[in-house]
Structures are given as structure tokens and as C-alpha cells.
Design a protein around this motif. Structure first.
Motif, short mmCIF file in Angstrom:
data_model
loop_
_atom_site.label_atom_id
_atom_site.label_comp_id
_atom_site.label_asym_id
_atom_site.label_seq_id
_atom_site.Cartn_x
_atom_site.Cartn_y
_atom_site.Cartn_z
N ARG A 139 -0.66 -5.65 -2.43
CA ARG A 139 -1.84 -5.58 -3.31
C ARG A 139 -2.28 -6.98 -3.74
O ARG A 139 -3.37 -7.19 -4.21
CB ARG A 139 -1.55 -4.70 -4.51
CG ARG A 139 -1.38 -3.25 -4.13
CD ARG A 139 -1.01 -2.41 -5.33
NE ARG A 139 -0.69 -1.08 -4.91
CZ ARG A 139 0.54 -0.66 -4.60
NH1 ARG A 139 1.56 -1.47 -4.67
NH2 ARG A 139 0.74 0.57 -4.21
N ASP A 197 -2.54 -9.45 -1.66
CA ASP A 197 -3.05 -10.07 -0.43
C ASP A 197 -1.96 -10.70 0.43
O ASP A 197 -2.21 -11.66 1.12
CB ASP A 197 -4.13 -11.09 -0.75
CG ASP A 197 -4.90 -11.49 0.49
OD1 ASP A 197 -4.96 -10.68 1.43
OD2 ASP A 197 -5.41 -12.62 0.53
N ASP A 232 0.42 0.15 2.28
CA ASP A 232 -0.28 -0.24 1.05
C ASP A 232 -1.71 -0.71 1.29
O ASP A 232 -2.56 -0.58 0.41
CB ASP A 232 0.49 -1.32 0.32
CG ASP A 232 1.79 -0.81 -0.28
OD1 ASP A 232 1.98 0.42 -0.34
OD2 ASP A 232 2.61 -1.64 -0.70
N LEU A 233 -1.99 -1.27 2.45
CA LEU A 233 -3.32 -1.84 2.70
C LEU A 233 -4.24 -0.91 3.50
O LEU A 233 -5.42 -1.20 3.63
CB LEU A 233 -3.19 -3.17 3.43
CG LEU A 233 -2.60 -4.29 2.59
CD1 LEU A 233 -2.35 -5.51 3.44
CD2 LEU A 233 -3.50 -4.63 1.42
N ARG A 234 -3.70 0.16 4.03
CA ARG A 234 -4.52 1.08 4.82
C ARG A 234 -5.70 1.58 3.98
O ARG A 234 -5.54 2.04 2.87
CB ARG A 234 -3.69 2.26 5.29
CG ARG A 234 -4.50 3.21 6.15
CD ARG A 234 -3.65 4.20 6.85
NE ARG A 234 -3.11 3.52 8.04
CZ ARG A 234 -1.87 3.64 8.47
NH1 ARG A 234 -1.03 4.40 7.84
NH2 ARG A 234 -1.47 3.00 9.53
N GLY A 235 -6.89 1.45 4.51
CA GLY A 235 -8.07 1.96 3.83
C GLY A 235 -8.71 0.98 2.85
O GLY A 235 -9.77 1.28 2.32
N HIS A 236 -8.13 -0.20 2.63
CA HIS A 236 -8.76 -1.18 1.75
C HIS A 236 -9.93 -1.82 2.49
O HIS A 236 -9.78 -2.28 3.62
CB HIS A 236 -7.77 -2.25 1.31
CG HIS A 236 -6.79 -1.75 0.30
ND1 HIS A 236 -6.46 -2.46 -0.81
CD2 HIS A 236 -6.08 -0.60 0.22
CE1 HIS A 236 -5.58 -1.79 -1.52
NE2 HIS A 236 -5.33 -0.64 -0.90
N VAL A 237 -11.06 -1.86 1.86
CA VAL A 237 -12.27 -2.34 2.51
C VAL A 237 -12.12 -3.77 3.04
O VAL A 237 -12.48 -4.06 4.16
CB VAL A 237 -13.47 -2.27 1.53
CG1 VAL A 237 -14.72 -2.85 2.16
CG2 VAL A 237 -13.70 -0.83 1.11
N GLU A 238 -11.56 -4.66 2.24
CA GLU A 238 -11.46 -6.06 2.66
C GLU A 238 -10.08 -6.44 3.15
O GLU A 238 -9.82 -7.60 3.42
CB GLU A 238 -11.90 -6.95 1.51
CG GLU A 238 -13.30 -6.62 1.06
CD GLU A 238 -14.04 -7.81 0.52
OE1 GLU A 238 -13.56 -8.93 0.66
OE2 GLU A 238 -15.12 -7.57 -0.02
N GLY A 239 -9.19 -5.47 3.28
CA GLY A 239 -7.84 -5.75 3.73
C GLY A 239 -7.75 -5.88 5.23
O GLY A 239 -8.64 -5.46 5.96
N GLU A 282 -6.62 -5.13 9.06
CA GLU A 282 -6.36 -3.91 9.84
C GLU A 282 -4.87 -3.88 10.21
O GLU A 282 -4.24 -4.93 10.33
CB GLU A 282 -7.20 -3.92 11.11
CG GLU A 282 -8.68 -3.79 10.85
CD GLU A 282 -9.04 -2.43 10.27
OE1 GLU A 282 -8.48 -1.42 10.74
OE2 GLU A 282 -9.87 -2.39 9.35
#
Length: 110
Positions: free
Chosen positions: A30, A32, A74-81, A83
Motif C-alpha cells: 500500500r 508503493d 494487495d495491489l490487484r485492482g488499484h488504478v495506478e498500481g 500490473e
């Protein structure tokens, strides 16, 4: 701390790379995926500077698989995260992975 020695080679002295209280380890995804010590993107340049021929791939693969799994989750689906394949390539920097291989690994988190 010494770790990641390949057979027939001297162990790499990780010194400040220890994982624990004095860490060059990833902060929460979370945050980054940056290094807790130097705040660089993790795995940080300090860790990446260890020559590949001095790494113990089996130990490193296990540790990176564990960490990458959590990062992908944890990052799946985060717009700016990033792939999932990007996370795989980043965590397994020491392996020559093709794009297809990184995608396949990212799809198999256990």
C-alpha cells in the motif's frame, strides 16, 4: 548476515540488507513497494547490486515468491498500481523472464 551463496562461492555479505529491524525490505504494498531503509522502489538498488553469480537462486526464489504473492494480492485492482506481471518481473529481477512467463507466474499466486 550472509546469505544467497551459490555452491562453490563465498557467501554474499548482505550487511545492511538484513531482513528484520535494520531492513532493506519492502514496505507494505500500500506504500508503493518501496524499501523501508532507502525508500527506493523495492527490490532496491542495494539488493540488485549483488552479482547474480553470487546469489542462491533457490533461497531467493522462495523469499521473492512469498513477497510477490502479497504484493500482487494487495495491489490487484488499484488504478495506478503496477500490473501483476510487472510485480513478478520486479521481484524476480535475477531471472531472465519473458513477458509470457511473468504473466503465467502472476496468474499462479498460491
Amino acid at each position: 548476515m550472509t546469505a544467497f551463496a551459490s555452491p562453490g562461492r563465498s557467501p554474499v555479505d548482505l550487511g545492511e540488507l538484513s531482513f528484520g529491524a535494520n531492513k532493506n525490505s519492502p514496505r507494505s504494498p500500500r506504500d508503493d513497494l518501496s524499501c523501508e531503509r532507502c525508500r527506493e522502489p523495492w527490490p532496491c538498488p542495494t539488493l540488485r547490486r549483488i552479482p547474480r553469480d553470487q546469489l542462491e537462486p533457490v533461497a531467493l526464489i522462495r523469499m521473492m515468491a512469498f513477497l510477490a504473492r502479497g504484493a500482487i494480492r494487495d495491489l490487484r485492482g488499484h488504478v495506478e498500481g503496477p500490473e501483476p506481471p510487472e510485480i513478478v518481473r520486479r521481484f524476480f529481477w535475477f531471472l531472465p523472464l519473458s513477458d509470457d512467463e511473468a504473466r503465467a507466474i502472476a496468474r499462479r499466486p498460491r
